[in-house]
Design an enzyme around this catalytic site. Structure first.
Site, PDB file in Angstrom:
ATOM      1  N   CYS A 121       0.813  -1.223   0.000  1.00  0.00           N
ATOM      2  CA  CYS A 121       0.000   0.000   0.000  1.00  0.00           C
ATOM      3  C   CYS A 121       0.841   1.266   0.000  1.00  0.00           C
ATOM      4  O   CYS A 121       0.421   2.290  -0.526  1.00  0.00           O
ATOM      5  CB  CYS A 121      -0.979   0.008   1.165  1.00  0.00           C
ATOM      6  N   HIS A 196      -3.014   1.615   7.024  1.00  0.00           N
ATOM      7  CA  HIS A 196      -3.199   1.715   5.584  1.00  0.00           C
ATOM      8  C   HIS A 196      -2.912   3.144   5.109  1.00  0.00           C
ATOM      9  O   HIS A 196      -3.163   4.115   5.816  1.00  0.00           O
ATOM     10  CB  HIS A 196      -4.641   1.320   5.236  1.00  0.00           C
TER      11      HIS A 196
END
Length: 353
Positions: A121, A196
Site C-alpha cells: 500500500c 493503511h
C-alpha cells in the site's frame, strides 16, 4: 495480516498488509489462515526518508516530509505541495462508503489502481499520487509502466503495478532483510493492528482521495484556485476524518509530497550573494544546511534498514552466554513479554522499548 509499526515523534508510523481482494473477501484485516498474498512485497515504514528514496529510485524529483500540523504556516513551507499521504489505523468492519462526505467517482479520468497484494500500500499510494501530477519528470521504466496501464480498469492496473519486478525490488530495497524464517514452526497465529495509506490530490478542479482498497476514487468537492487552493479543502476533509477518532488518538500520520527545495534554495543563494545581500544569504545558508543535514540523516537511517544484524545478534548472544548472563536475560525477556501481553489484553497503552 499484520503490520510493522514504529514511532515518529507524536505520530505512529506503519506499513499496511491488506489488499483490495482481502477487504472484499472478509470483514476483517487479520489473516488468521496464514495465507501469504504478499507476492514478494515486504513491509515498509511510513518514513519520509523511505518515501523520498523510493521516489529517487523511480526518477521522480520530489521529496516527502512529515507534517505535524495542517495550519497554513506549516503547509506553506512545502509549496508547491502535490499530494498528502495519510496513514491511519484500519478498523475491522469499516463501512465501504466514502469517508468525510465524499462520493465515489467511477468516471475518474486520471490514474487509479487497486491494491491487489498485501504489503504494497505504501508504494501503491505513491503511484496513485505521482501518476496524476501533470508534466512530472520520471524515470523511463516508470513512464513505460504508466503508458502500459493507460485505459486499464483499477483492478488490472493494480495487477500490472504489483507484477512489476523492478518496482517490487525498489520497494523491498528499504525493508529489513529477512534473515530468519519462521515458516513450518506451527507458531500460534496472532492478530495485530493494521495500518493503511491513502493519498489526497488535486485533480481537474476537485480534491480526490485515492484509496487502493476502495472501488473508485472518492471526490470531495471543488476548491478555489485563490488563497491556499486545494489544500484548504484537503484540510477540511482530513480534519473531519481525524475527528472520528477518540480525543488524543495517535493512530494516524500525514506526509507531504512536494518539490525538492534544494535547487530553489541554491539558486536563491546565488542570487543573494551576487546582489551582495549577505545577511539574507546567511539565513538561506542555514536553511540549506538544515536540509542537507536531513538528507544525510535519511541516508544513514536507510543504510541501517538495509543492514543484516544477524551476525551482530549472534555475537552478542555468544558473548552473554560466555559471561553467564544469557539465562537471566532470557528470563527477564520472557517476563517482560508476558507483562506486555497482559497489558495488551486489558487494552492498556503499550510502552516503547
Amino acid at each position: 495480516m499484520t503490520c510493522a509499526t514504529r514511532q515518529t515523534g507524536a505520530w505512529p508510523a506503519a506499513a499496511c498488509s491488506l489488499s483490495y481482494h482481502d477487504q472484499q473477501r472478509t470483514s476483517h484485516v487479520a489473516n488468521m489462515s496464514g495465507d501469504d498474498d504478499s507476492s514478494g512485497w515486504q513491509l515498509t515504514e511510513s518514513d519520509p526518508g523511505v518515501f523520498t528514496e523510493l521516489l529517487k529510485t523511480l526518477g521522480v524529483p520530489l521529496v516527502v516530509d512529515d507534517l505535524y500540523s495542517l495550519d497554513p504556516a506549516s503547509l506553506s513551507d512545502f509549496q508547491p505541495l502535490h499530494a498528502l499521504v495519510f496513514l491511519f489505523k484500519w478498523v475491522a468492519g469499516q463501512s465501504s462508503e466514502p469517508s468525510s462526505g465524499g462520493v465515489y467517482d467511477p468516471e475518474f479520468p486520471g490514474f487509479f489502481a487497486h491494491q491487489v497484494v498485501n504489503n504494497a500500500c505504501a508504494t501503491l499510494a505513491v503511484m496513485n499520487a505521482i501518476a496524476n501530477i501533470p508534466s512530472l519528470t520520471m524515470g523511463a521504466q516508470l513512464s513505460e509502466l504508466f503508458s502500459f496501464t493507460a485505459g486499464m480498469d483499477p483492478q488490472t492496473s493494480g495487477m500490472a503495478i504489483t507484477s512489476s519486478d523492478w518496482l517490487r525490488e525498489a520497494h523491498n530495497s528499504l525493508s529489513p532483510p529477512s534473515a530468519i524464517s519462521l515458516d513450518g514452526l506451527d507458531l500460534p497465529k496472532t492478530t495485530e493492528d493494521a495500518y493503511h495509506f491513502v493519498v489526497y490530490i488535486p485533480y481537474a478542479g476537485s480534491v480526490y482521495e485515492l484509496d487502493g482498497l476502495k472501488q473508485s476514487p472518492v471526490r470531495h468537492g471543488t476548491y478555489s484556485e485563490g488563497g491556499e487552493g486545494w489544500l484548504a479543502k484537503a484540510r477540511e476533509v482530513i480534519e473531519a476524518r481525524i475527528a472520528t477518532y477518540p480525543p488524543g488518538a495517535l493512530e494516524f500520520s500525514l506526509l507531504a509530497v512536494h518539490d525538492d527545495p534544494l535547487p530553489r534554495l541554491q539558486e536563491q543563494l546565488e542570487q543573494l550573494q551576487s546582489a551582495g545581500r549577505q545577511s539574507e544569504a546567511s539565513e538561506l545558508m542555514v536553511k540549506l544546511a538544515n536540509e542537507n543535514s536531513k538528507r544525510e540523516r535519511w541516508a544513514f537511517e536507510n543504510s541501517l534498514r538495509r543492514h543484516n544484524y544477524l551476525g551482530l545478534i549472534h555475537a552478542l548472544l555468544l558473548g552473554m552466554a560466555k559471561a553467564g548472563t544469557l539465562d537471566a536475560a532470557k528470563e527477564g525477556a520472557k517476563k517482560a513479554l508476558q507483562e506486555r501481553t497482559e497489558r495488551r489484553k486489558k487494552g492498556e497503552a503499550m510502552e516503547e522499548d
